[in-house]
Design a protein around this motif. Structure first.
Motif, PDB file in Angstrom:
ATOM      1  N   GLY A  47      47.612  46.651  33.067  1.00 12.22           N
ATOM      2  CA  GLY A  47      47.932  45.821  31.899  1.00 12.22           C
ATOM      3  C   GLY A  47      48.961  44.753  32.220  1.00 12.22           C
ATOM      4  O   GLY A  47      49.828  44.442  31.393  1.00 12.22           O
ATOM      5  N   MET A  48      48.891  44.188  33.427  1.00 10.18           N
ATOM      6  CA  MET A  48      49.885  43.195  33.835  1.00 10.18           C
ATOM      7  C   MET A  48      49.185  41.903  34.254  1.00 10.18           C
ATOM      8  O   MET A  48      48.007  41.932  34.624  1.00 10.18           O
ATOM      9  N   LEU A  49      49.942  40.796  34.225  1.00 11.27           N
ATOM     10  CA  LEU A  49      49.378  39.507  34.643  1.00 11.27           C
ATOM     11  C   LEU A  49      50.303  38.842  35.655  1.00 11.27           C
ATOM     12  O   LEU A  49      51.518  39.045  35.610  1.00 11.27           O
ATOM     13  N   LEU A  50      49.713  38.054  36.531  1.00  9.88           N
ATOM     14  CA  LEU A  50      50.533  37.301  37.493  1.00  9.88           C
ATOM     15  C   LEU A  50      51.321  36.219  36.765  1.00  9.88           C
ATOM     16  O   LEU A  50      50.762  35.508  35.917  1.00  9.88           O
ATOM     17  N   SER A  51      52.606  36.111  37.093  1.00 13.28           N
ATOM     18  CA  SER A  51      53.409  35.025  36.523  1.00 13.28           C
ATOM     19  C   SER A  51      53.139  33.736  37.299  1.00 13.28           C
ATOM     20  O   SER A  51      53.143  32.652  36.724  1.00 13.28           O
ATOM     21  N   ALA A  52      52.939  33.858  38.602  1.00 19.71           N
ATOM     22  CA  ALA A  52      52.655  32.683  39.442  1.00 19.71           C
ATOM     23  C   ALA A  52      52.046  33.156  40.749  1.00 19.71           C
ATOM     24  O   ALA A  52      52.344  34.264  41.204  1.00 19.71           O
ATOM     25  N   ASP A  53      51.208  32.327  41.340  1.00 16.15           N
ATOM     26  CA  ASP A  53      50.665  32.690  42.644  1.00 16.15           C
ATOM     27  C   ASP A  53      50.330  31.456  43.468  1.00 16.15           C
ATOM     28  O   ASP A  53      50.150  30.373  42.931  1.00 16.15           O
ATOM     29  N   ILE A  86      37.987  38.666  53.757  1.00 19.80           N
ATOM     30  CA  ILE A  86      39.086  39.615  53.519  1.00 19.80           C
ATOM     31  C   ILE A  86      40.091  39.015  52.530  1.00 19.80           C
ATOM     32  O   ILE A  86      40.535  39.685  51.604  1.00 19.80           O
ATOM     33  N   GLY A  87      40.414  37.740  52.701  1.00 16.95           N
ATOM     34  CA  GLY A  87      41.373  37.086  51.813  1.00 16.95           C
ATOM     35  C   GLY A  87      40.913  37.107  50.359  1.00 16.95           C
ATOM     36  O   GLY A  87      41.668  37.478  49.459  1.00 16.95           O
ATOM     37  N   SER A  88      39.668  36.737  50.124  1.00 18.98           N
ATOM     38  CA  SER A  88      39.217  36.670  48.724  1.00 18.98           C
ATOM     39  C   SER A  88      39.066  38.073  48.142  1.00 18.98           C
ATOM     40  O   SER A  88      39.319  38.277  46.955  1.00 18.98           O
ATOM     41  N   ARG A  89      38.684  39.032  48.955  1.00 16.74           N
ATOM     42  CA  ARG A  89      38.597  40.404  48.423  1.00 16.74           C
ATOM     43  C   ARG A  89      39.989  40.947  48.111  1.00 16.74           C
ATOM     44  O   ARG A  89      40.175  41.693  47.152  1.00 16.74           O
ATOM     45  N   ASN A  90      40.985  40.549  48.904  1.00 18.89           N
ATOM     46  CA  ASN A  90      42.368  40.941  48.586  1.00 18.89           C
ATOM     47  C   ASN A  90      42.819  40.326  47.269  1.00 18.89           C
ATOM     48  O   ASN A  90      43.468  40.985  46.450  1.00 18.89           O
ATOM     49  N   ARG A  91      42.446  39.064  47.060  1.00 16.14           N
ATOM     50  CA  ARG A  91      42.846  38.377  45.816  1.00 16.14           C
ATOM     51  C   ARG A  91      42.192  39.051  44.608  1.00 16.14           C
ATOM     52  O   ARG A  91      42.839  39.303  43.599  1.00 16.14           O
ATOM     53  N   THR A  92      40.904  39.363  44.738  1.00 18.62           N
ATOM     54  CA  THR A  92      40.181  40.005  43.636  1.00 18.62           C
ATOM     55  C   THR A  92      40.777  41.379  43.334  1.00 18.62           C
ATOM     56  O   THR A  92      40.976  41.747  42.172  1.00 18.62           O
ATOM     57  N   LEU A  93      41.068  42.100  44.402  1.00 22.20           N
ATOM     58  CA  LEU A  93      41.619  43.452  44.226  1.00 22.20           C
ATOM     59  C   LEU A  93      42.947  43.399  43.470  1.00 22.20           C
ATOM     60  O   LEU A  93      43.184  44.198  42.555  1.00 22.20           O
ATOM     61  N   LEU A  94      43.791  42.430  43.847  1.00 24.44           N
ATOM     62  CA  LEU A  94      45.110  42.351  43.198  1.00 24.44           C
ATOM     63  C   LEU A  94      44.943  42.136  41.691  1.00 24.44           C
ATOM     64  O   LEU A  94      45.597  42.803  40.881  1.00 24.44           O
ATOM     65  N   ARG A  95      44.050  41.233  41.334  1.00 25.00           N
ATOM     66  CA  ARG A  95      43.843  40.975  39.893  1.00 25.00           C
ATOM     67  C   ARG A  95      43.302  42.225  39.197  1.00 25.00           C
ATOM     68  O   ARG A  95      43.675  42.527  38.064  1.00 25.00           O
ATOM     69  N   LYS A  96      42.425  42.925  39.894  1.00 27.31           N
ATOM     70  CA  LYS A  96      41.835  44.141  39.318  1.00 27.31           C
ATOM     71  C   LYS A  96      42.917  45.207  39.080  1.00 27.31           C
ATOM     72  O   LYS A  96      42.983  45.833  38.024  1.00 27.31           O
ATOM     73  N   VAL A  97      43.786  45.367  40.064  1.00 24.81           N
ATOM     74  CA  VAL A  97      44.851  46.384  39.960  1.00 24.81           C
ATOM     75  C   VAL A  97      45.834  45.999  38.853  1.00 24.81           C
ATOM     76  O   VAL A  97      46.250  46.848  38.053  1.00 24.81           O
ATOM     77  N   LEU A  98      46.174  44.717  38.787  1.00 20.73           N
ATOM     78  CA  LEU A  98      47.101  44.266  37.731  1.00 20.73           C
ATOM     79  C   LEU A  98      46.480  44.494  36.359  1.00 20.73           C
ATOM     80  O   LEU A  98      47.144  44.956  35.424  1.00 20.73           O
ATOM     81  N   TRP A  99      45.197  44.180  36.243  1.00 20.97           N
ATOM     82  CA  TRP A  99      44.495  44.367  34.970  1.00 20.97           C
ATOM     83  C   TRP A  99      44.528  45.842  34.570  1.00 20.97           C
ATOM     84  O   TRP A  99      44.775  46.188  33.420  1.00 20.97           O
ATOM     85  N   LYS A 100      44.313  46.693  35.571  1.00 22.64           N
ATOM     86  CA  LYS A 100      44.323  48.145  35.313  1.00 22.64           C
ATOM     87  C   LYS A 100      45.685  48.599  34.758  1.00 22.64           C
ATOM     88  O   LYS A 100      45.766  49.482  33.916  1.00 22.64           O
TER      89      LYS A 100
END
Lengths: 291, 177
Positions: B138-144, B122-136
């Motif tokens: 057009g945004m990037l994580l500043s820090a995590d 669940i944790g890794s799928r949450n992490r992947t999803l967040l990156r996917k949504v941000l990409w959609k």
């Protein structure tokens, strides 16, 4: 008796026996827990509800909620008891008593007030759902899951607030039970079982507490597997996460015996979160959590 | 009696200053005197957005990756899921007048069961999803600070965007790093 001896190590029993100020199991809870597996009749439950102010108050709150009382007329205690029925009353009474017992628990793990009792109820809800699915004893699984982390109040008595925060980093990737053994000579599941024996709770209850993180691989019934999985469902729902976080393994044997897949797990997590959120709203944080 | 104070590496906050985000919850504010905080992130993820000009921001604490897993629940509580929750977080912060290109985005959580054997993830799928949504978007994580098996507490101070993660008894600044 022989099984009880196996459930508790000498070290855990000695620690429990020598701690001053451990809370006593409330009388109403003792009566209910001792009766798990037997059918209490309505008169017996009614007497327990009336004998305990906290249970009576919670029963009234729930009976007057929109779910049980959509017309909004005020329901008094005798009618509340009749409306809710035996099964719901036993659950409410147990949740109230055990929740109250655990409300201050988990300080050594860095938990906030009410976190441990909310995790206890969340796990119990999950255990009830999983037990139903696999045909296990729902009442026993519910009660066992409710009490599974009772050993954490023993750890609280042994250590100061947030004392375990640094433990998890000391043994990087080490199961948290091993960290506890290293620190105290016994982990919270052993200490919980020792406390259950000290309180003279029924042996099946002590067994569920003892094995909630390490279910036996040749189980006599599915209940240990159910409570183990229920603990995880609560954790995935964000309940009961202190310094120990997710530093426990999810037992593969239990998972396979229960036939629990990812697609089964996620609806359970949603159900537990929804149920605990509804209870929190309905009872206005009956366990006193303030966030 | 004054409200209790909580010491952090960047000063102290009182309960009155704090906006608490529960599990499957979202909070946003443009009151720069407030700190938004969420506790006990395990496999769940806490994600923050902060606009440095407005000194406004918000935080989402989501539990599962996709609302499609349970369409009814995602309608009842969209904050439970990363995809539906993030869209609402972004909408709330943009509604304050924030600008996408200024947003500081941080995340914490997404922990995994010890020895999961790749079963639930669940944790890794949450992490992947967040990156996917941000990409959609057009945004990037500043820090995590994500992954591992530890629980975390995440806070965002709206006055200066200081984003802190507390885990294993230690608190560290996620942003600015």
């Amino acid at each position: 008796m022989a099984e009880l001896m196996q459930l508790t190590s000498k070290r855990a029993s000695a620690l429990v026996a020598h701690i001053d100020g451990l809370p006593a199991m409330p009388a109403a809870a003792m009566r209910l827990l001792s009766a798990v597996g037997r059918n209490l009749d309505f008169t017996q439950i009614d007497a327990i509800v009336r004998s305990d102010e906290a249970i009576a108050a919670r029963v009234l709150r729930i009976a007057n909620s929109v779910i049980y009382n959509p017309r909004g007329t005020t329901v008094l205690l005798p009618e509340a008891v009749r409306r809710l029925g035996t099964r719901a009353l036993v659950r409410i009474a147990m949740e109230t008593e055990v929740g109250g017992l655990l409300a201050e628990g988990g300080r050594a793990y860095g938990m906030r007030r009410g976190d441990l009792s909310e995790a206890s109820v969340g796990g119990a809800v999950a255990a009830g759902l999983i037990a139903k699915r696999v045909g296990a004893d729902e009442g026993l699984c519910f009660a066992g899951a409710l009490l599974r982390d009772v050993g954490k109040i023993v750890i609280d008595a042994l250590a100061g607030p947030a004392a375990l925060d640094a433990l998890a980093s000391r043994g990087e990737g080490m199961p948290f039970l091993d960290c506890e053994v290293e620190e105290f000579g016994a982990d919270h599941s052993e200490l919980g079982a020792a406390l259950a024996v000290h309180w003279k709770l029924p042996t099946p209850m002590a067994r569920l507490i003892r094995f909630h993180h390490t279910p036996p691989q040749d189980p006599i019934d599915p209940c240990c597997d159910v409570v183990h999985a229920a603990d995880w469902v609560a954790r995935f729902a964000g309940l009961g996460l202190g310094a120990d976080g997710m530093l426990y393994p999810f037992d593969r044997g239990a998972r396979e015996r229960l036939g629990l897949t990812r697609s089964d797990l996620e609806p359970l997590v949603i159900a537990v979160l929804t149920e605990t959120a509804a209870q929190r709203a309905a009872t206005k944080l009956a366990f006193g959590r303030s966030t | 009696m004054p409200p209790p104070r909580t010491e952090t590496i960047l000063g102290s906050t009182t309960d009155a200053d704090r906006i608490t985000v529960g599990v499957a919850d979202l909070q946003a504010s443009r009151d720069a005197s407030r700190t938004i905080i969420t506790y006990a992130l395990g496999s769940c993820i806490g994600v923050t957005l902060w606009d440095p000009i407005l000194r406004a921001g918000g935080m989402l604490h989501f539990m599962l990756p996709e609302g499609a897993l349970n369409a009814t629940k995602s309608l009842e509580n969209p904050f439970m899921f990363g995809d539906t929750g993030f869209t609402l977080l972004l909408e709330r912060v943009l509604a304050f007048g924030a600008r996408r290109d200024r947003l500081v985005i941080c995340a914490a959580g997404g922990a995994e069961v010890l020895a999961d054997e790749g079963h639930f993830r669940i944790g890794s799928r949450n992490r992947t999803l967040l990156r996917k949504v941000l990409w959609k978007h057009g945004m990037l994580l500043s820090a995590d600070d994500t992954g591992g098996s530890h629980s975390r507490t995440l806070s965002l101070r709206l006055s200066d965007g200081a984003t802190l993660v507390k885990s294993q008894g230690k608190e560290r600044a996620l942003w600015p790093s």
